[in-house]
Design a protein around this motif. Structure first.
Motif, PDB file in Angstrom:
ATOM      1  N   SER A  56      20.701  -3.543 -29.184  1.00 37.42           N
ATOM      2  CA  SER A  56      19.572  -3.963 -30.021  1.00 37.42           C
ATOM      3  C   SER A  56      19.238  -5.429 -29.788  1.00 37.42           C
ATOM      4  CB  SER A  56      19.883  -3.722 -31.504  1.00 37.42           C
ATOM      5  OG  SER A  56      19.961  -2.341 -31.784  1.00 37.42           O
ATOM      6  N   THR A  57      20.272  -6.246 -29.635  1.00 39.97           N
ATOM      7  CA  THR A  57      20.037  -7.664 -29.353  1.00 39.97           C
ATOM      8  C   THR A  57      19.342  -7.825 -28.007  1.00 39.97           C
ATOM      9  OG1 THR A  57      21.920  -8.387 -30.677  1.00 39.97           O
ATOM     10  CG2 THR A  57      21.143  -9.902 -28.986  1.00 39.97           C
ATOM     11  N   PHE A  58      19.799  -7.086 -27.014  1.00 40.05           N
ATOM     12  CA  PHE A  58      19.146  -7.156 -25.705  1.00 40.05           C
ATOM     13  C   PHE A  58      17.668  -6.787 -25.814  1.00 40.05           C
ATOM     14  CE2 PHE A  58      17.524  -5.098 -21.904  1.00 40.05           C
ATOM     15  CZ  PHE A  58      17.760  -6.067 -20.946  1.00 40.05           C
ATOM     16  N   MET A  83      24.417 -15.755 -27.038  1.00 42.58           N
ATOM     17  CA  MET A  83      23.442 -14.851 -26.449  1.00 42.58           C
ATOM     18  C   MET A  83      23.531 -14.789 -24.919  1.00 42.58           C
ATOM     19  SD  MET A  83      21.935 -13.380 -28.953  1.00 42.58           S
ATOM     20  CE  MET A  83      23.544 -13.499 -29.760  1.00 42.58           C
ATOM     21  N   HIS A  84      24.248 -15.739 -24.317  1.00 43.96           N
ATOM     22  CA  HIS A  84      24.417 -15.695 -22.862  1.00 43.96           C
ATOM     23  C   HIS A  84      25.348 -14.566 -22.432  1.00 43.96           C
ATOM     24  CE1 HIS A  84      22.242 -19.465 -22.892  1.00 43.96           C
ATOM     25  NE2 HIS A  84      22.165 -19.397 -21.583  1.00 43.96           N
ATOM     26  N   PHE A  85      25.931 -13.865 -23.385  1.00 45.66           N
ATOM     27  CA  PHE A  85      26.684 -12.654 -23.072  1.00 45.66           C
ATOM     28  C   PHE A  85      25.801 -11.655 -22.325  1.00 45.66           C
ATOM     29  CE2 PHE A  85      28.137  -8.353 -24.563  1.00 45.66           C
ATOM     30  CZ  PHE A  85      29.293  -8.305 -23.804  1.00 45.66           C
ATOM     31  N   LEU A  90      19.638  -9.853 -18.786  1.00 46.00           N
ATOM     32  CA  LEU A  90      18.282 -10.203 -19.197  1.00 46.00           C
ATOM     33  C   LEU A  90      17.501 -10.798 -18.030  1.00 46.00           C
ATOM     34  CD1 LEU A  90      16.734 -10.110 -21.922  1.00 46.00           C
ATOM     35  CD2 LEU A  90      17.417 -12.488 -22.267  1.00 46.00           C
ATOM     36  N   GLU A  91      18.149 -11.658 -17.273  1.00 46.95           N
ATOM     37  CA  GLU A  91      17.499 -12.281 -16.120  1.00 46.95           C
ATOM     38  C   GLU A  91      17.067 -11.224 -15.106  1.00 46.95           C
ATOM     39  OE1 GLU A  91      18.530 -16.315 -13.922  1.00 46.95           O
ATOM     40  OE2 GLU A  91      19.854 -14.698 -13.224  1.00 46.95           O
ATOM     41  N   LEU A 128      35.534 -13.464 -25.253  1.00 44.28           N
ATOM     42  CA  LEU A 128      35.008 -12.719 -24.113  1.00 44.28           C
ATOM     43  C   LEU A 128      34.964 -13.633 -22.893  1.00 44.28           C
ATOM     44  CD1 LEU A 128      32.109 -10.779 -25.922  1.00 44.28           C
ATOM     45  CD2 LEU A 128      34.439  -9.996 -25.447  1.00 44.28           C
ATOM     46  N   ASN A 129      34.629 -13.075 -21.742  1.00 43.14           N
ATOM     47  CA  ASN A 129      34.727 -13.842 -20.489  1.00 43.14           C
ATOM     48  C   ASN A 129      33.403 -14.395 -19.965  1.00 43.14           C
ATOM     49  OD1 ASN A 129      37.549 -13.540 -20.196  1.00 43.14           O
ATOM     50  ND2 ASN A 129      37.287 -11.497 -19.320  1.00 43.14           N
TER      51      ASN A 129
END
Length: 227
Positions: A56-58, A83-85, A90-91, A128-129
């Motif tokens: 949903s965030t994506f 959000m860079h997760f 996204l890019e 997370l990584n």
């Protein structure tokens, strides 16, 4: 320059101010940043986070990117570390470069020849990584608070206090205690890996270099825009 913001309004105002001041500092006169801004309701992002609903965030961020692209965006600044997760996904989906906050931070730390840095942020950013991998790829070892209670405290206060612009003496004290523990564990620098953490940790508060990701990211956006 095109900004995805509202995550939270506090960091939004910092980005807007830093980018415009930076453009003006370099060009002078009445020159400021020509930009589009797409702002989210932070509560929607928080609800998705609570439910681990990254799809949903994506979709939300992708709609924002499409809006910016339709307005002539050449690159996108995603104004939030967590959000860079989904930044790489996204890019690829939008077909525009996203200036990655962790990559820009890694470049700055590498220039200072720091090999071990502490990282503070949301639990997503610390555990997370997606953020850490950008730094380890540059030979920078990343450590986070060992104590789960400390990580929970940072995560909770980011959303419940700092994201609302609230700063208390007690919260600042705890953040500094956690940071000093990282220093004892060998951190040569500390990454403020959430755009709200500069509210409570200032460079003069600690004995090692502080890497403000909001400032670093804003400078990278300025460089791109003026290139």
């Amino acid at each position: 320059m095109d900004l995805l913001v509202g995550i939270s309004w506090v960091s939004t105002s910092d980005y807007y101010k830093l980018i415009n001041l930076g453009i003006n500092e370099r060009l002078g006169g009445l020159n400021f940043s020509e930009c589009l801004v797409y702002s989210f309701n932070y509560a929607d992002i928080k609800n998705n986070n609570d439910n681990n609903d990254w799809d949903s965030t994506f979709n939300m961020l992708f709609e924002g990117c499409k809006f910016l692209k339709s307005g002539g965006a050449e690159a996108i600044v995603l104004c939030a570390n967590t959000m860079h997760f989904i930044a790489d996904k996204l890019e690829g989906a939008i077909g525009l470069p996203i200036i990655h906050i962790a990559s820009e931070t890694a470049a700055v730390i590498q220039k200072q020849k720091i090999k071990k840095a502490g990282l503070l942020g949301t639990k997503f950013t610390m555990e997370l990584n997606f953020f850490k991998d950008k730094l380890t790829a540059k030979g920078i070892e990343i450590i986070i608070p060992k104590n789960q209670e400390d990580r929970d405290f940072i995560h909770t206060t980011i959303f419940e206090e700092l994201g609302r612009g609230i700063v208390s003496k007690e919260t600042k004290k705890r953040y500094l205690e956690i940071t000093n523990q990282l220093i004892e564990e060998g951190a040569e620098g500390v990454i403020l890996g959430c755009t709200e953490i500069p509210l409570v940790i200032k460079p003069e508060d600690v004995s090692i270099p502080v890497f403000d990701t909001t400032l670093i990211h804003s400078k990278a956006a300025i460089d791109f825009q003026l290139s």
